[in-house]
Design a protein around this motif. Structure first.
Motif, short mmCIF file in Angstrom:
data_model
loop_
_atom_site.label_atom_id
_atom_site.label_comp_id
_atom_site.label_asym_id
_atom_site.label_seq_id
_atom_site.Cartn_x
_atom_site.Cartn_y
_atom_site.Cartn_z
N HIS A 1 45.76 46.46 24.01
CA HIS A 1 46.95 46.03 23.28
C HIS A 1 48.19 46.61 23.93
O HIS A 1 48.20 47.76 24.36
N GLY A 2 49.24 45.81 24.02
CA GLY A 2 50.49 46.30 24.57
C GLY A 2 51.56 45.23 24.55
O GLY A 2 51.35 44.12 24.06
N ASP A 3 52.70 45.59 25.13
CA ASP A 3 53.83 44.66 25.18
C ASP A 3 54.20 44.28 26.61
O ASP A 3 55.25 43.73 26.86
N ALA A 4 53.32 44.62 27.56
CA ALA A 4 53.46 44.29 28.99
C ALA A 4 54.50 45.15 29.71
O ALA A 4 54.82 44.87 30.85
N THR A 5 55.00 46.21 29.07
CA THR A 5 55.95 47.08 29.77
C THR A 5 55.25 48.17 30.58
O THR A 5 55.89 48.81 31.41
N ARG A 6 53.94 48.36 30.36
CA ARG A 6 53.18 49.30 31.19
C ARG A 6 52.81 48.60 32.48
O ARG A 6 52.30 47.48 32.46
N PRO A 7 53.06 49.25 33.63
CA PRO A 7 52.67 48.59 34.88
C PRO A 7 51.15 48.43 34.95
O PRO A 7 50.42 49.38 34.68
N PRO A 8 50.67 47.24 35.26
CA PRO A 8 49.21 47.04 35.32
C PRO A 8 48.61 47.77 36.52
O PRO A 8 49.24 47.90 37.56
N ASP A 9 47.38 48.24 36.34
CA ASP A 9 46.65 48.82 37.46
C ASP A 9 46.26 47.70 38.40
O ASP A 9 45.94 46.59 37.95
N PRO A 10 46.25 47.96 39.70
CA PRO A 10 45.82 46.91 40.63
C PRO A 10 44.33 46.63 40.46
O PRO A 10 43.57 47.49 40.02
N PRO A 11 43.90 45.42 40.79
CA PRO A 11 42.46 45.12 40.74
C PRO A 11 41.69 46.12 41.60
O PRO A 11 42.16 46.52 42.67
N SER A 12 40.53 46.52 41.11
CA SER A 12 39.72 47.47 41.86
C SER A 12 38.25 47.23 41.55
O SER A 12 37.90 46.66 40.52
N TYR A 13 37.41 47.68 42.47
CA TYR A 13 35.97 47.65 42.25
C TYR A 13 35.55 49.03 41.80
O TYR A 13 35.86 50.03 42.45
N ARG A 14 34.86 49.09 40.69
CA ARG A 14 34.32 50.34 40.14
C ARG A 14 32.87 50.09 39.81
O ARG A 14 32.55 49.12 39.11
N SER A 15 32.00 50.91 40.32
CA SER A 15 30.55 50.74 40.12
C SER A 15 30.11 49.34 40.54
O SER A 15 29.21 48.76 39.97
N GLY A 16 30.79 48.77 41.54
CA GLY A 16 30.44 47.45 42.04
C GLY A 16 30.93 46.30 41.19
O GLY A 16 30.59 45.15 41.43
N VAL A 17 31.76 46.59 40.19
CA VAL A 17 32.29 45.57 39.27
C VAL A 17 33.79 45.44 39.51
O VAL A 17 34.51 46.43 39.57
N LEU A 18 34.27 44.20 39.63
CA LEU A 18 35.70 43.97 39.75
C LEU A 18 36.35 44.21 38.40
O LEU A 18 35.99 43.59 37.40
N VAL A 19 37.32 45.12 38.37
CA VAL A 19 38.03 45.46 37.13
C VAL A 19 39.46 44.95 37.25
O VAL A 19 40.19 45.33 38.17
N LEU A 20 39.83 44.04 36.33
CA LEU A 20 41.18 43.48 36.29
C LEU A 20 41.90 44.02 35.06
O LEU A 20 41.34 44.07 33.97
N ALA B 1 29.19 47.76 32.48
CA ALA B 1 29.15 46.36 32.93
C ALA B 1 28.18 46.20 34.09
O ALA B 1 27.44 45.22 34.16
N SER B 2 28.18 47.15 35.00
CA SER B 2 27.26 47.10 36.13
C SER B 2 25.81 47.15 35.65
O SER B 2 24.97 46.38 36.12
N ARG B 3 25.53 48.05 34.71
CA ARG B 3 24.17 48.14 34.17
C ARG B 3 23.75 46.84 33.48
O ARG B 3 22.58 46.49 33.45
N GLY C 1 30.73 37.94 33.72
CA GLY C 1 31.73 38.94 33.40
C GLY C 1 32.16 38.90 31.95
O GLY C 1 31.70 38.06 31.17
N MET C 2 33.06 39.80 31.62
CA MET C 2 33.63 39.89 30.27
C MET C 2 35.14 39.75 30.39
O MET C 2 35.77 40.42 31.20
N LEU C 3 35.69 38.92 29.54
CA LEU C 3 37.11 38.61 29.61
C LEU C 3 37.98 39.46 28.70
O LEU C 3 39.16 39.60 28.93
N HIS C 4 37.45 40.04 27.66
CA HIS C 4 38.28 40.70 26.65
C HIS C 4 37.65 42.02 26.24
O HIS C 4 36.84 42.07 25.32
N ASP D 1 36.40 53.44 34.11
CA ASP D 1 35.20 53.78 34.88
C ASP D 1 33.93 53.66 34.03
O ASP D 1 32.92 53.14 34.49
N GLU D 2 33.99 54.12 32.77
CA GLU D 2 32.82 54.03 31.89
C GLU D 2 32.50 52.57 31.56
O GLU D 2 31.33 52.18 31.53
#
Length: 141
Positions: free
Chosen positions: A75-94, A62-64, A40-43, A56-57
Motif C-alpha cells: 500500500h502506498g501513494d507512489a511517492t516512495r521510489p520503487p526498487d529496481p527489478p531483481s532476481y532473489r532466490s531465482g525469482v524475478l521480484v518486481l 515463491a521459489s519453493r 507467478g503472483m501478482l499481488h 527476500d523471504e
C-alpha cells in the motif's frame, strides 16, 4: 433408554458438525508447464505495508512454490521510489504499489517515483499512472 438415545443423537450431531467444519482435502495441482506458462503472483504485500515477510523471504517462499516472478504491491501513494527489478532466490521480484482510490485499490506497475501523492478519484489515479508511464490494474475487482 430415552436418555441414551438423546446422548447418542447429540454425539452423532457433534461429530457431523465437526466433520463438516474440517477444511477440504488438500488439492495438489500438477502440470509440466510445457505450454509456456510463466508462473507467478501478482499481488503480494511485504512488511512495508500489511504483509509479514521481507522481499527476500517472499522470494524464497515463491521459489519453493515453483514460481518464477512475484509482484510486490505494498500500500502506498507512489511517492516512495520503487526498487529496481531483481532476481532473489531465482525469482524475478518486481516492486509495484497498491494505491487507494475512492473507487477501490489500484495496482500500478512500472511507475517511477511520483512527485506528488496519488489517490482520490479512481479515474484521476488511472490517468496519473498512465501519464507517468506506468501500467495499472484493479487490485480486487
Amino acid at each position: 433408554m430415552k436418555r441414551v438415545g438423546l446422548v447418542t443423537a447429540a454425539l452423532v450431531a457433534a461429530v457431523a458438525v465437526w466433520a463438516w467444519s474440517l477444511p477440504p482435502k488438500r488439492l495438489v495441482l500438477t502440470s509440466d508447464w510445457s505450454d509456456g506458462t510463466v508462473r507467478g503472483m501478482l499481488h503480494v504485500h511485504s512488511r512495508l505495508s500489511d504483509g509479514m515477510g521481507t522481499a527476500d523471504e517472499i522470494a524464497a517462499a515463491a521459489s519453493r512454490a515453483g514460481l518464477q516472478f512475484v509482484v510486490l504491491t505494498d500500500h502506498g501513494d507512489a511517492t516512495r521510489p520503487p526498487d529496481p527489478p531483481s532476481y532473489r532466490s531465482g525469482v524475478l521480484v518486481l516492486d509495484a504499489v497498491e494505491i487507494s482510490t475512492r473507487g477501490g485499490h489500484y495496482v500500478a506497475l512500472g511507475l517511477p517515483q511520483s512527485p506528488y501523492p496519488l489517490g482520490g478519484a479512481a479515474g484521476d489515479v488511472v490517468e496519473d499512472v498512465r501519464r507517468m508511464g506506468g501500467f495499472g490494474i484493479a487490485a480486487h475487482p
